[in-house]
Design a protein around this motif. Structure first.
Motif, PDB file in Angstrom:
ATOM      1  N   ARG A 318      36.777  68.648  32.115  1.00 60.53           N
ATOM      2  CA  ARG A 318      37.578  68.289  30.937  1.00 60.53           C
ATOM      3  C   ARG A 318      37.020  67.013  30.323  1.00 60.53           C
ATOM      4  O   ARG A 318      36.851  66.008  31.011  1.00 60.53           O
ATOM      5  CB  ARG A 318      39.039  68.112  31.331  1.00 60.53           C
ATOM      6  N   VAL A 319      36.730  67.061  29.026  1.00 60.94           N
ATOM      7  CA  VAL A 319      36.094  65.946  28.331  1.00 60.94           C
ATOM      8  C   VAL A 319      36.965  65.520  27.162  1.00 60.94           C
ATOM      9  O   VAL A 319      37.363  66.352  26.340  1.00 60.94           O
ATOM     10  CB  VAL A 319      34.687  66.331  27.826  1.00 60.94           C
ATOM     11  N   ASN A 320      37.235  64.226  27.069  1.00 60.08           N
ATOM     12  CA  ASN A 320      37.959  63.652  25.936  1.00 60.08           C
ATOM     13  C   ASN A 320      36.935  63.262  24.887  1.00 60.08           C
ATOM     14  O   ASN A 320      36.182  62.289  25.061  1.00 60.08           O
ATOM     15  CB  ASN A 320      38.768  62.435  26.383  1.00 60.08           C
ATOM     16  N   GLU A 323      37.049  59.540  23.398  1.00 60.40           N
ATOM     17  CA  GLU A 323      36.476  58.519  24.252  1.00 60.40           C
ATOM     18  C   GLU A 323      34.952  58.661  24.324  1.00 60.40           C
ATOM     19  O   GLU A 323      34.224  57.665  24.385  1.00 60.40           O
ATOM     20  CB  GLU A 323      37.088  58.614  25.648  1.00 60.40           C
ATOM     21  N   ARG A 350      43.398  62.133  22.147  1.00 55.07           N
ATOM     22  CA  ARG A 350      42.978  62.891  23.315  1.00 55.07           C
ATOM     23  C   ARG A 350      42.583  64.342  22.976  1.00 55.07           C
ATOM     24  O   ARG A 350      43.177  65.295  23.484  1.00 55.07           O
ATOM     25  CB  ARG A 350      44.084  62.885  24.376  1.00 55.07           C
ATOM     26  N   ILE A 352      40.794  67.292  23.844  1.00 51.61           N
ATOM     27  CA  ILE A 352      40.172  67.700  25.100  1.00 51.61           C
ATOM     28  C   ILE A 352      39.394  69.005  24.910  1.00 51.61           C
ATOM     29  O   ILE A 352      39.882  69.947  24.290  1.00 51.61           O
ATOM     30  CB  ILE A 352      41.236  67.891  26.202  1.00 51.61           C
ATOM     31  N   ILE A 354      36.441  71.678  27.247  1.00 52.97           N
ATOM     32  CA  ILE A 354      35.813  71.949  28.534  1.00 52.97           C
ATOM     33  C   ILE A 354      34.303  71.947  28.331  1.00 52.97           C
ATOM     34  O   ILE A 354      33.777  72.720  27.528  1.00 52.97           O
ATOM     35  CB  ILE A 354      36.273  73.307  29.095  1.00 52.97           C
ATOM     36  N   PRO A 468      41.376  71.734  36.100  1.00 52.82           N
ATOM     37  CA  PRO A 468      41.505  70.361  35.623  1.00 52.82           C
ATOM     38  C   PRO A 468      40.467  69.464  36.270  1.00 52.82           C
ATOM     39  O   PRO A 468      40.024  69.697  37.385  1.00 52.82           O
ATOM     40  CB  PRO A 468      42.926  69.962  36.039  1.00 52.82           C
ATOM     41  N   LEU A 471      38.970  63.002  33.302  1.00 58.45           N
ATOM     42  CA  LEU A 471      38.523  62.714  31.953  1.00 58.45           C
ATOM     43  C   LEU A 471      37.469  61.618  32.006  1.00 58.45           C
ATOM     44  O   LEU A 471      37.560  60.700  32.818  1.00 58.45           O
ATOM     45  CB  LEU A 471      39.694  62.277  31.076  1.00 58.45           C
TER      46      LEU A 471
END
Length: 472
Positions: A318-320, A323, A350, A352, A354, A468, A471
């Protein structure tokens, strides 16, 4: 003799099809003609029987036993030109006939049995005595409501069969002429197909030997035209690819030579000694910078090689994106600050996705770095992230020099550079495109010359069942 190949196949197929159709048509035609003539003879005799019966109603012997005078009168009354008339009893025995030949045995042909059943009988066969083809037509006559005798006409079919033979020979001659025309036509058609194929094959052989300047010449139609056009296009693409490869080798050689020259020069300078510490520090900084540049070039080539061989490993998590982009902005802030370019981020909270954080960072780092490189001084670059239709859409927008339409369609091709003098391998956008596709997304570039460029990266939203992870 036609040699084996497509020409022979075409000729044989046409010939077999036409021959089969012609044979079927001639058989049907000849059977129809034969049936027509035979039916005409049968109808003529049957009509004569009906006509004579109407007239003969006045003569009805009171007794069932017919005398010789009665038989002779009946024979003369029912006589028909061109036929032999026989009067038989119900057992098939001949009572009297017009010819001198008197059969010794009862006649048992199918026309007799048909007549006894109440129909006008018909039989076609070979006469026992004369051995000629004949047709016999028989009809049962009654006296006082009782079956009394059978009137039987016999006519020769030799003349009709001769005519049918002539018609058959004529039909065969016409069929042979038609087959000859079809053979000539099919050979011409085969040549019209094989000749272009031979030309295309010859050109293909030249291309296989490395002569990519060879072209298929001729205005061919339909599939042959498409094949020729495809082959010519393939040759042009090979030439273009070879040119791109040559340009890449030339470019990468220059890219590698420049930092190596600097590293070697400063290395020799520092190694010789006699310089103050400040000059040594500057030299070491240059060596470090050029080494990093070399490492970047080599890594870019290695990444492309891995992508081409499907060996690049993607570690999903999971990548934000917000950020991730903020981190990239910090990495490139110094470079943008030197040209007074403002980096602006407009993102949802946020967002998000994948994906592989390091590879996605590589994607956006390359896109934002290109935007800085080709933007005007005192300008701004906007990074916009939003969700739409179950997708996360990230836009990198600049107001720089832009890309003309001719180059825009090729800018993501491997080794392609709009301006080779700007440096680089021409692999950056090709690698970026493939990494995005590995994340089940897509990348679109929109640009106008001197107005700027917008790169749109679309990535799918994560599903509930996705594993999950931390992050970044």
């Amino acid at each position: 003799m036609i040699k084996k190949g497509i020409r022979k196949q075409i000729v044989m197929h046409y010939f077999i099809v036409v021959f089969s159709a012609l044979l079927l048509a001639e058989v049907i035609f000849l059977l129809a003609i034969r049936t027509y003539y035979y039916d005409s003879i049968y109808s003529h005799i049957s009509q004569n029987i009906r006509n004579v019966e109407d007239i003969y109603q006045k003569f009805k012997p009171v007794s069932d036993d017919l005398g010789s005078d009665d038989l002779s009168y009946m024979l003369s009354s029912f006589e028909l030109k061109g036929t032999e008339l026989q009067i038989l009893n119900t057992q098939g025995e001949v009572l009297i006939n017009l010819s001198e030949f008197q059969p010794d045995v009862a006649i048992k042909t199918s026309d007799i049995s048909q007549a006894l059943s109440g129909n006008t009988g018909r039989w076609v066969g070979r006469q026992i005595g004369t051995k000629e083809d004949v047709m016999a037509v028989s009809k049962l006559e009654q006296i006082n409501g009782q079956d009394a005798y059978i009137i039987r006409y016999i006519t020769s079919l030799e003349y009709v069969n001769d005519k049918l033979l002539n018609v058959t020979l004529l039909a065969v001659s016409v069929g042979a002429a038609v087959l000859a025309l079809v053979l000539g036509f099919s050979m011409g058609l085969a040549n019209s197909i094989v000749r272009p194929l031979n030309n295309i094959t010859a050109v293909s052989a030249q291309m296989a030997q490395g002569k990519f300047s060879a072209r298929v010449k001729g205005d061919y139609r339909y599939e042959l035209g498409e094949l020729a056009a495809t082959l010519n296009y393939m040759a042009e693409e090979i030439i273009r690819s070879n040119q791109v490869k040559d340009d890449f080798i030339s470019s990468i050689s220059h890219e590698l030579r420049t930092p190596l020259t600097s590293i070697k020069g400063w290395g020799e300078t520092i190694n010789s000694g006699g310089y103050d510490p400040e000059e040594t520090r500057i030299g070491m900084e240059i060596i470090t910078k050029e080494t990093d540049r070399l490492i970047g070039l080599v890594e870019e080539i290695l990444d492309f090689s891995k992508l081409q061989q499907n060996e690049m490993k993607i570690i999903m998590g999971r990548v934000n994106l917000k950020e991730l982009l903020q981190e990239i902005m910090l990495n490139l802030w110094t470079k943008a600050e030197k040209r007074n370019i403002e980096l602006r981020l407009n993102s949802e909270d946020r967002p998000i996705v994948i994906g592989d954080a390091n590879r996605l960072k590589q994607v956006f780092l390359n896109l934002i770095d290109n935007a800085i490189k080709f933007s005007h001084e005192d300008s701004a670059i906007d990074l916009i992230v939003h969700e739409e239709n179950g997708k996360i859409i990230t836009q990198v927008c600049d107001t720089g020099i832009g890309i003309d339409e001719e180059h825009l369609i090729r800018v993501k091709d491997r080794f392609f550079q709009v301006n080779p003098l700007n440096g680089g391998t021409g692999l950056g956008l090709a690698i970026t495109q493939q990494i995005v596709e590995l994340h089940h997304g897509n990348m679109i570039m929109q640009s106008k010359l001197e107005e700027g460029t917008t790169v749109i990266v679309t990535l799918p939203l994560p599903k509930k069942e996705d594993i999950p992870g931390e992050l970044i």
